[in-house]
Design a protein around this motif. Structure first.
Motif, PDB file in Angstrom:
ATOM      1  N   LEU A   1      25.886  23.995   1.355  1.00  0.00           N
ATOM      2  CA  LEU A   1      24.947  22.929   2.077  1.00  0.00           C
ATOM      3  C   LEU A   1      25.036  21.749   1.423  1.00  0.00           C
ATOM      4  O   LEU A   1      24.493  20.676   1.892  1.00  0.00           O
ATOM      5  CB  LEU A   1      23.704  23.528   2.201  1.00  0.00           C
ATOM      6  CG  LEU A   1      23.463  24.721   2.726  1.00  0.00           C
ATOM      7  CD1 LEU A   1      22.127  25.402   2.611  1.00  0.00           C
ATOM      8  CD2 LEU A   1      23.864  24.573   4.212  1.00  0.00           C
ATOM      9  N   GLN A   2      25.254  21.531   0.208  1.00  0.00           N
ATOM     10  CA  GLN A   2      25.425  20.279  -0.675  1.00  0.00           C
ATOM     11  C   GLN A   2      26.088  19.072  -0.082  1.00  0.00           C
ATOM     12  O   GLN A   2      25.302  18.270  -0.246  1.00  0.00           O
ATOM     13  CB  GLN A   2      25.792  20.591  -1.830  1.00  0.00           C
ATOM     14  CG  GLN A   2      25.414  19.653  -3.130  1.00  0.00           C
ATOM     15  CD  GLN A   2      26.464  18.289  -3.250  1.00  0.00           C
ATOM     16  OE1 GLN A   2      27.756  18.567  -2.723  1.00  0.00           O
ATOM     17  NE2 GLN A   2      26.161  17.362  -3.594  1.00  0.00           N
TER      18      GLN A   2
ATOM     19  N   ILE B   1      16.333  31.922  -1.768  1.00  0.00           N
ATOM     20  CA  ILE B   1      15.742  30.972  -1.231  1.00  0.00           C
ATOM     21  C   ILE B   1      15.505  29.700  -2.238  1.00  0.00           C
ATOM     22  O   ILE B   1      15.616  28.634  -2.188  1.00  0.00           O
ATOM     23  CB  ILE B   1      14.852  31.239  -0.121  1.00  0.00           C
ATOM     24  CG1 ILE B   1      15.427  31.759   0.868  1.00  0.00           C
ATOM     25  CG2 ILE B   1      14.063  29.744   0.421  1.00  0.00           C
ATOM     26  CD1 ILE B   1      14.320  32.579   1.939  1.00  0.00           C
ATOM     27  N   PHE B   2      14.533  29.988  -3.150  1.00  0.00           N
ATOM     28  CA  PHE B   2      13.901  29.450  -4.224  1.00  0.00           C
ATOM     29  C   PHE B   2      15.045  28.585  -5.074  1.00  0.00           C
ATOM     30  O   PHE B   2      14.981  27.417  -5.360  1.00  0.00           O
ATOM     31  CB  PHE B   2      13.010  30.096  -5.125  1.00  0.00           C
ATOM     32  CG  PHE B   2      11.719  30.216  -4.281  1.00  0.00           C
ATOM     33  CD1 PHE B   2      10.730  29.027  -4.273  1.00  0.00           C
ATOM     34  CD2 PHE B   2      10.987  31.280  -3.884  1.00  0.00           C
ATOM     35  CE1 PHE B   2       9.471  29.123  -3.629  1.00  0.00           C
ATOM     36  CE2 PHE B   2      10.109  31.495  -3.230  1.00  0.00           C
ATOM     37  CZ  PHE B   2       9.013  30.379  -3.157  1.00  0.00           C
ATOM     38  N   SER B   3      16.159  29.450  -5.450  1.00  0.00           N
ATOM     39  CA  SER B   3      16.947  28.988  -6.213  1.00  0.00           C
ATOM     40  C   SER B   3      17.888  28.011  -5.545  1.00  0.00           C
ATOM     41  O   SER B   3      18.229  26.739  -6.075  1.00  0.00           O
ATOM     42  CB  SER B   3      18.008  30.069  -6.716  1.00  0.00           C
ATOM     43  OG  SER B   3      17.416  31.062  -7.394  1.00  0.00           O
TER      44      SER B   3
ATOM     45  N   LEU C   1      18.620  23.977  -6.564  1.00  0.00           N
ATOM     46  CA  LEU C   1      19.990  23.677  -6.911  1.00  0.00           C
ATOM     47  C   LEU C   1      20.094  22.522  -6.021  1.00  0.00           C
ATOM     48  O   LEU C   1      20.760  21.487  -6.469  1.00  0.00           O
ATOM     49  CB  LEU C   1      20.749  24.856  -6.876  1.00  0.00           C
ATOM     50  CG  LEU C   1      20.688  26.051  -7.753  1.00  0.00           C
ATOM     51  CD1 LEU C   1      21.597  26.916  -7.443  1.00  0.00           C
ATOM     52  CD2 LEU C   1      21.099  25.158  -9.011  1.00  0.00           C
ATOM     53  N   LEU C   2      19.707  22.545  -4.827  1.00  0.00           N
ATOM     54  CA  LEU C   2      19.880  21.397  -3.898  1.00  0.00           C
ATOM     55  C   LEU C   2      19.480  19.999  -4.123  1.00  0.00           C
ATOM     56  O   LEU C   2      19.717  18.934  -3.983  1.00  0.00           O
ATOM     57  CB  LEU C   2      19.662  21.778  -2.545  1.00  0.00           C
ATOM     58  CG  LEU C   2      20.449  22.958  -1.736  1.00  0.00           C
ATOM     59  CD1 LEU C   2      19.991  22.960  -0.500  1.00  0.00           C
ATOM     60  CD2 LEU C   2      21.801  22.004  -1.292  1.00  0.00           C
TER      61      LEU C   2
ATOM     62  N   ILE D   1      19.682  19.811 -13.527  1.00  0.00           N
ATOM     63  CA  ILE D   1      20.081  21.542 -14.289  1.00  0.00           C
ATOM     64  C   ILE D   1      21.382  21.157 -14.959  1.00  0.00           C
ATOM     65  O   ILE D   1      21.342  21.953 -16.212  1.00  0.00           O
ATOM     66  CB  ILE D   1      19.802  22.388 -13.053  1.00  0.00           C
ATOM     67  CG1 ILE D   1      18.491  22.292 -12.573  1.00  0.00           C
ATOM     68  CG2 ILE D   1      20.482  23.644 -13.613  1.00  0.00           C
ATOM     69  CD1 ILE D   1      18.478  23.226 -11.380  1.00  0.00           C
ATOM     70  N   TRP D   2      22.327  20.549 -14.491  1.00  0.00           N
ATOM     71  CA  TRP D   2      23.642  20.578 -15.133  1.00  0.00           C
ATOM     72  C   TRP D   2      23.621  19.886 -16.335  1.00  0.00           C
ATOM     73  O   TRP D   2      24.035  20.343 -17.329  1.00  0.00           O
ATOM     74  CB  TRP D   2      24.721  20.123 -14.136  1.00  0.00           C
ATOM     75  CG  TRP D   2      25.929  19.775 -14.861  1.00  0.00           C
ATOM     76  CD1 TRP D   2      26.617  18.708 -15.015  1.00  0.00           C
ATOM     77  CD2 TRP D   2      26.884  20.691 -15.464  1.00  0.00           C
ATOM     78  NE1 TRP D   2      27.801  18.905 -15.616  1.00  0.00           N
ATOM     79  CE2 TRP D   2      28.002  20.178 -15.918  1.00  0.00           C
ATOM     80  CE3 TRP D   2      27.020  22.205 -15.580  1.00  0.00           C
ATOM     81  CZ2 TRP D   2      29.094  20.740 -16.521  1.00  0.00           C
ATOM     82  CZ3 TRP D   2      27.976  22.805 -16.216  1.00  0.00           C
ATOM     83  CH2 TRP D   2      29.025  22.105 -16.802  1.00  0.00           C
TER      84      TRP D   2
END
Length: 430
Positions: free
Chosen positions: A112-113, A226-228, A232-233, A239-240
């Motif tokens: 999805l990204q 779903i939350f993760s 992430l999106l 986060i990275w």
């Protein structure tokens, strides 16, 4: 002529004298540098002449052959690595649900990204772009699951009747076959099956109760996924960057370069696998639809989902379609269904995967089989799904780090050596 022998005699005597002096000087130097022998204690009597003193034993490490020492050094390091991997696998097994949910979120995020990035380029803020992409993605996945369930429930009665008719035809074929199967033997087989089911009623009931636990765990995993995926999106870059801070400073540049390449590999793998699975499901679904196999659309959806498990998923989904064709329409339709499945899978293996996935995520078939088997043993179907992308990403990371290390070594060797610092006092004196 009379002086030549006398001259030679004097020269020889002089050389002989010089040699004797050199020998005496060499003996004096050796005597000065030689370690004095310890004097024996006064109370110890001298040893007889026929008794010899044993030499000191060498160091045990020096007595071991070189090959054995190298093997031992490598052996204990392998044991340490194996112990580390074992502990890591134990930890992963203890939090298997969390790990699988996060890895699934990574796969969905990789799918999805690009949509989020495209919406951002169109001027949509990050929050709305993330929310819109996630909602559309999960709604499509939910509709697919609902459609499969609805089709199965709609056709289950017809399928059960066709299965019963297929069993009756199989029974008639066995009675008239050259195997000389009698009606009594068939009835005995059916009786044994009923008795086996009755004897294992308790186990079936307990399995049903465990199924409730499985459903609860599945719902928990779905919520975690779903939350993760949302985080992430929305905040994947931060986060990275936070993860990079956990890496030692010396290794941080290499890891920072390997991360984006690993993400591109994962994105290419997920998008390519989705496209290949969609093509497989479409063509196999059309084939079994024209062969009048019941539930062609649900079977096509099953083929799409099972295609995410390399090799094993294609075999399992194709076998399911062949079995349905066999019990509903007989041997000829089953053979034709098998031909359609094999033809599509051959096109997939030799044309679609090399063309769509490319060399970036190419993994040797032996590595695919071993990774899928190991993932299935460790974490079931979820482990089999994530095994191949994990191997592909690891291959990319290791290859980049090796090239990065080689490049750094070349730069160090090509860098000119610094001139030695001069003494400041001498420089002032000059």
């Amino acid at each position: 002529m009379s002086r030549v022998p006398g001259w030679l005699g004097r020269l020889g005597a002089r050389l002989t004298e010089m040699g004797e002096r050199l020998d005496e000087r060499r003996a004096e130097v050796e005597k000065e540098h030689a370690e004095p022998e310890p004097a024996p204690p006064a109370d110890v009597p001298p040893l007889p002449d026929h008794v010899t003193v044993a030499r000191a034993r060498p160091d045990p490490a020096q007595a071991v052959p070189w090959g054995v020492r190298v093997a031992a050094e490598a052996g204990w390091r392998v044991l340490v690595l194996a112990s580390t991997v074992w502990v890591l696998m134990r930890v992963i097994s203890a939090v298997q649900l969390v790990v699988l949910s996060f890895v699934t979120a990574l796969l969905i995020t990789a799918l999805l990204q690009p949509t989020v990035a495209r919406l951002r380029r169109y001027g949509l803020p990050r929050g709305p772009a993330t929310a819109l992409t996630a909602i559309l993605g999960f709604v499509i996945m939910g509709l697919i699951g609902w459609f499969v369930t609805w089709q199965v429930m709609e056709n289950i009665d017809m399928l059960s009747n066709q299965i019963q008719d297929g069993i009756d035809e199989l029974r008639k074929w066995l009675l008239n076959s050259p195997f000389h199967v009698t009606d009594k033997q068939i009835n005995q087989i059916a009786k044994n099956l009923r008795e086996a089911i009755g004897a294992n009623t308790d186990q079936i009931t307990s399995a049903g109760l465990e199924g409730v636990t499985v459903v609860v765990e599945a719902l928990t995993g779905i919520l975690l996924t779903i939350f993760s995926t949302l985080f992430l999106l929305y905040d994947g870059r931060r986060i990275w960057e936070w993860t990079l801070k956990l890496v030692p400073a010396a290794a941080r540049p290499g890891v920072a370069g390997a991360g984006p390449r690993a993400w591109r590999t994962l994105t290419a793998y997920v998008r390519g696998t989705v496209l290949v699975a969609l093509i497989d499901a479409t063509f196999i679904g059309l084939g079994i639809y024209f062969l009048n196999v019941p539930m062609a659309v649900p079977l096509a959806v099953f083929i799409f989902l099972f295609s995410f498990i390399p090799l094993v998923g294609a075999v399992a989904s194709g076998a399911l379609a062949v079995v349905v064709a066999l019990v509903t329409h007989g041997v000829f339709t089953a053979v034709m269904t098998l031909a359609v499945v094999l033809a599509v899978q051959q096109i997939e293996g030799h044309v679609l995967q090399p063309f769509i996935l490319g060399r970036a995520v190419r993994v040797h078939p032996l590595a695919v089989v071993l990774s899928v088997s190991a993932g299935g043993i460790v974490a079931g179907i979820g482990g089999a799904v994530v095994a191949v992308p994990l191997v592909a990403v690891t291959n990319t990371v290791v290859g980049y780090l090796r090239a990065y290390s080689h490049e750094q070594a070349l730069r160090q060797s090509a860098r000119p050596r610094e001139a030695p610092a001069t003494d400041p006092v001498a420089a002032q004196g000059e």
